[in-house]
Design a protein around this motif. Structure first.
Motif, mmCIF file in Angstrom:
data_model
loop_
_atom_site.group_PDB
_atom_site.id
_atom_site.type_symbol
_atom_site.label_atom_id
_atom_site.label_comp_id
_atom_site.label_asym_id
_atom_site.label_seq_id
_atom_site.Cartn_x
_atom_site.Cartn_y
_atom_site.Cartn_z
ATOM 1 N N TRP A 156 0.852 -1.188 0.000
ATOM 2 C CA TRP A 156 0.000 0.000 0.000
ATOM 3 C C TRP A 156 0.886 1.236 0.000
ATOM 4 O O TRP A 156 1.813 1.364 0.798
ATOM 5 N N ARG A 157 0.633 2.137 -0.950
ATOM 6 C CA ARG A 157 1.240 3.458 -0.958
ATOM 7 C C ARG A 157 0.121 4.468 -1.175
ATOM 8 O O ARG A 157 -0.646 4.340 -2.141
ATOM 9 N N ASN A 158 0.017 5.438 -0.290
ATOM 10 C CA ASN A 158 -1.057 6.416 -0.424
ATOM 11 C C ASN A 158 -0.736 7.442 -1.510
ATOM 12 O O ASN A 158 0.364 7.463 -2.062
ATOM 13 N N GLN A 159 -1.706 8.299 -1.802
ATOM 14 C CA GLN A 159 -1.508 9.278 -2.867
ATOM 15 C C GLN A 159 -0.391 10.250 -2.524
ATOM 16 O O GLN A 159 0.355 10.701 -3.412
ATOM 17 N N TYR A 162 3.035 9.244 -3.889
ATOM 18 C CA TYR A 162 3.287 9.560 -5.294
ATOM 19 C C TYR A 162 3.417 11.060 -5.537
ATOM 20 O O TYR A 162 4.139 11.494 -6.442
ATOM 21 N N ASP A 163 2.737 11.862 -4.717
ATOM 22 C CA ASP A 163 2.807 13.312 -4.881
ATOM 23 C C ASP A 163 4.063 13.917 -4.253
ATOM 24 O O ASP A 163 4.334 15.111 -4.432
ATOM 25 N N GLY A 169 6.005 7.865 -9.967
ATOM 26 C CA GLY A 169 4.840 7.583 -10.784
ATOM 27 C C GLY A 169 4.997 7.917 -12.245
ATOM 28 O O GLY A 169 4.005 7.998 -12.970
ATOM 29 N N THR A 206 -4.073 0.991 -13.630
ATOM 30 C CA THR A 206 -3.983 1.975 -12.554
ATOM 31 C C THR A 206 -5.379 2.115 -11.968
ATOM 32 O O THR A 206 -6.288 2.623 -12.624
ATOM 33 N N HIS A 209 -4.916 5.123 -7.693
ATOM 34 C CA HIS A 209 -4.198 6.396 -7.585
ATOM 35 C C HIS A 209 -4.476 7.291 -8.788
ATOM 36 O O HIS A 209 -4.824 6.815 -9.870
ATOM 37 N N ASP A 216 -0.484 0.614 -10.765
ATOM 38 C CA ASP A 216 -0.515 0.279 -9.344
ATOM 39 C C ASP A 216 -1.059 -1.133 -9.123
ATOM 40 O O ASP A 216 -1.165 -1.598 -7.985
ATOM 41 N N THR A 236 0.383 -1.560 -5.403
ATOM 42 C CA THR A 236 0.504 -0.589 -4.318
ATOM 43 C C THR A 236 -0.884 -0.106 -3.927
ATOM 44 O O THR A 236 -1.038 0.941 -3.311
ATOM 45 N N ALA A 237 -1.903 -0.883 -4.272
ATOM 46 C CA ALA A 237 -3.290 -0.480 -4.036
ATOM 47 C C ALA A 237 -3.985 -1.360 -3.002
ATOM 48 O O ALA A 237 -5.195 -1.240 -2.814
#
Length: 356
Positions: A156-159, A162-163, A169, A206, A209, A216, A236-237
């Motif tokens: 898991w990677r939150n938004q 990536y920001d 990304g 994807t 995200h 993802d 990563t979701a």
């Protein structure tokens, strides 16, 4: 008393801290300097670990008081930074993935050989005791003929992850998403256990995200050169992350590895006899890396840095050299090619013209 083995580090971000801890844990390890484009970040690093803060990468690799360089910069800079050190005749340890494409990875291997220096790639999961036990069992034929080798890499990677940087990304700079960045350790371990893949059919998407170009979620079917089949999942979701789960099945036995714990082990002396040696009910635990990009055990880095120093001194073979490091990148590249082309891809075709 052995002479100090003197390191320079390129990049003062999260992963450089793991390299610093590993270097300092070795009785001969010494941090001489760190170079980062952000001077304040480099100064924070040396305040914690020692050495000299620099902003000039070229000056760092030219220093006569440095024996080897750890490349801890963002993925898209790995190849150029490693090559700069190699051309200065420094031994190199590069974080995964060693490059974002096979051409650059091959150039690193070739130039390290031409310059007479060692090139190591960090894939620390190879060093874990449980992985080594399964590796030996497969190599010695204890599981019989291998039938399946599967990997589920659900992170898991939150938004915000990536920001956090403009290179994350993106295809150009990160080289991929869940498969390239989070999946590479598990993919390397799968190949380390099962051997090379002959062909692959893959899908990617994807789902969870926004504002990213890369996948993802990915799923692939594998055919190994040893005749076995496999399934590879990477994401990563998956919230929360479940980490790395591997299943290995043969005609005489099977094992399941959850991160660094064997949760199932069954062996028979014949494919016609039910399992005689079993381990079951062992609690496995997902690595903290499944849900965090910044927290994971340092022990693997300690083992690989110690091995690297020994290899440079001619005492050991590298746990993962450039050729070994390129194997996972080859499979990742093939997965992306298959998903884009919507057809089966033979991995050896990707290395045509890239012989070493």
């Amino acid at each position: 008393m052995a002479e100090k083995f003197r390191f320079g580090i390129i990049g003062a971000g999260v992963i450089s801290d793991y390299h610093a801890q590993a270097i300092k844990s070795h009785p001969d390890g010494k941090i001489v300097a760190v170079a980062d484009v952000d001077k304040a970040r480099a100064e924070r690093f040396v305040a914690a670990h020692g050495g000299e803060a620099m902003t000039d990468l070229a000056a760092l690799v030219r220093r006569p008081d440095i024996d080897a360089v750890c490349v801890c910069s963002p993925t898209y800079l790995h190849a150029s930074h490693a090559l700069a050190a190699i051309r200065a005749k420094k031994h190199v340890v590069v974080e995964k993935s060693m490059a974002t494409n096979l051409r650059d990875a091959t150039r690193m291997i070739v130039e390290a050989r031409e310059n007479g220096v060692k090139l190591a790639v960090i894939f620390q999961k190879r060093t874990e005791e449980a992985a080594q036990r399964i590796k030996r069992a497969i190599a010695e034929g204890i599981f019989g003929k291998m039938v399946f080798g599967d990997a589920s890499i659900k992170y898991w990677r939150n938004q915000a992850y990536y920001d956090s940087a403009d290179w994350r990304g993106t295809w150009e700079k990160e080289g991929g998403g869940a498969v390239m960045t989070q999946g590479s350790h598990g993919i390397d371990l799968l190949l380390y256990m099962m051997g090379d893949v002959e062909k692959i059919y893959a899908w990617m998407d994807t789902i969870a995200h926004v504002r990213i170009e890369v996948e993802d979620v990915a799923l692939a079917l594998l055919k190994y050169k040893n005749g076995a089949y496999g399934r590879l999942q990477a994401t990563t979701a998956a919230n929360p992350g479940q980490g790395n789960v591997f299943e290995f099945n043969g005609t005489h036995g099977s094992a399941i590895l959850v991160e660094d714990t064997i949760t199932s082990w069954a062996i028979s002396s014949s494919k016609d006899i039910l399992a005689e040696e079993t381990i079951s009910g062992v609690e496995g635990k997902p690595s903290s890396a499944a849900s965090s990009a910044t927290v994971f055990p340092v022990e693997g880095h300690i083992k690989q840095i110690a091995n690297f120093i020994a290899a440079v001194r001619g005492e050991e073979e590298l746990i993962c050299d450039g050729l070994e490091g390129r194997r996972s990148l080859q499979l990742i590249t093939a997965l992306y090619e298959s998903a884009r082309r919507k057809e089966e891809v033979y991995l050896d075709e990707l290395l045509e013209g890239l012989e070493v």
